[in-house]
Design a protein around this motif. Structure first.
Motif: not given
Length: 325
Positions: A68-73, A295-299, A46-59
């Protein structure tokens, strides 16, 4: 003979799944370590997903953020629901249904993701103007090689989207119906022997809807996998398929083995409850690993795709239409 057999069966093997407090009280050292590690994995997911959501929101560009947030979740949500089902066995039906409903939406979102990565609906139709779709792909028609190629039009694209969207919608509808029937005592996942039972009708129908929904995604992937190779669409699709297999097929196999008695009961768990418990524990571990991989694939940097070059001799990204067409 039957009476003697019945006397050897522990009464708890016929009981409902234990309460959460019963599990906590009966945990030994190994159980405490196992439950702690699996709970830690679910929390990290969950924490990794939240961090990834923050990255997606910014970048990430705005048109791709939501999908992307839906698929990552998918993996973190399943891991979280499995953790809740592990600690509260009597809630397993609800946690499994929640995971299944979320993944039903992810099936549709992954189709939209591929379209957004190519530039959206208009860009897809523009790039695909001289091509046809091959529909003889899995899971529906992989053996039907005689099926004709289909022109790529707005109507074709709409039907592909509709084929996946129906599962996202109807899965939620049937889940609500199942819960309503369960409160009335007419829906029991473990009772599939009675032809009049709701589960024996609802579950196969949902399975058919699942196959229909996966078909458009497979068609779109087969025709965009080369065009989207720079964004690692193949491993992304592999992770999506892996989540499907582990959360649906693996769980179904374990539950069938438990219902058939292959997996014995272990007080305070009945055979069915123990099967569900093993399934939940495996899913937490598997979804934790998948969360780290996705996380590695979508970042990455989300740059526009290069313009498709017109070359009749190239390894075509789609199936070219005949000139007469």
């Amino acid at each position: 003979m039957n009476n003697a057999t019945n006397r050897t069966i522990d009464p708890s093997c016929r009981d409902k799944p234990p309460l959460a407090i019963d599990i906590i009280v009966n945990l030994d050292i190994f159980g405490i370590i196992l439950y702690s590690i699996l709970t830690f994995m679910a929390t990290v997911s969950v924490l990794v997903y939240i961090e990834e959501c923050i990255y997606i929101y910014r970048k990430v560009p705005s048109n791709k953020k939501s999908v992307i947030i839906w698929v990552n979740g998918a993996a973190p949500v399943i891991a979280t629901m499995s953790c809740l089902g592990m600690w509260i066995p009597r809630a397993t039906m609800f946690t499994d249904m929640t995971s299944a409903c979320y993944f039903a939406i992810v099936v549709f979102k992954f189709l939209v993701l591929m379209l957004e990565e190519i530039g959206g609906d208009e860009a897809f139709l523009k790039r695909a103007g001289k091509h046809k779709l091959k529909i003889s792909t899995g899971p529906c028609c992989c053996c039907c090689l005689c099926l004709p190629y289909v022109h790529i039009t707005r109507r074709t694209l709409f039907l592909l989207k509709l084929g996946s969207f129906q599962f996202a919608l109807l899965k939620i509808v049937f889940t609500i119906l199942s819960i309503v029937l369960w409160t009335n005592g007419t829906f029991d996942l473990a009772d599939v022997s009675v032809i009049t039972g709701a589960a024996i009708w609802i579950n196969p129908f949902v399975g058919i809807l699942t196959i229909i929904a996966l078909w458009p995604v497979a068609i779109m992937f087969m025709h965009l996998r080369v065009a989207l190779r720079t964004i690692k669409i193949v491993p992304k699709y592999a992770m999506y398929q892996l989540v499907l297999i582990l959360s649906q097929l693996q769980t179904a196999i374990i539950n069938i083995l438990a219902l058939n008695g292959t997996i014995p009961c272990a007080p305070p768990f009945s055979a069915a409850a123990r099967g569900y418990m093993l399934s939940q524990q495996l899913l937490i571990l598997e979804m934790f690993i998948i969360t780290l991989v996705t996380r590695l694939l979508y970042r990455r940097q989300y740059d526009p795709l290069p313009v498709e070059k017109v070359d009749d001799n190239e390894n075509t990204k789609m199936v070219a239409m005949p000139e007469s067409a």
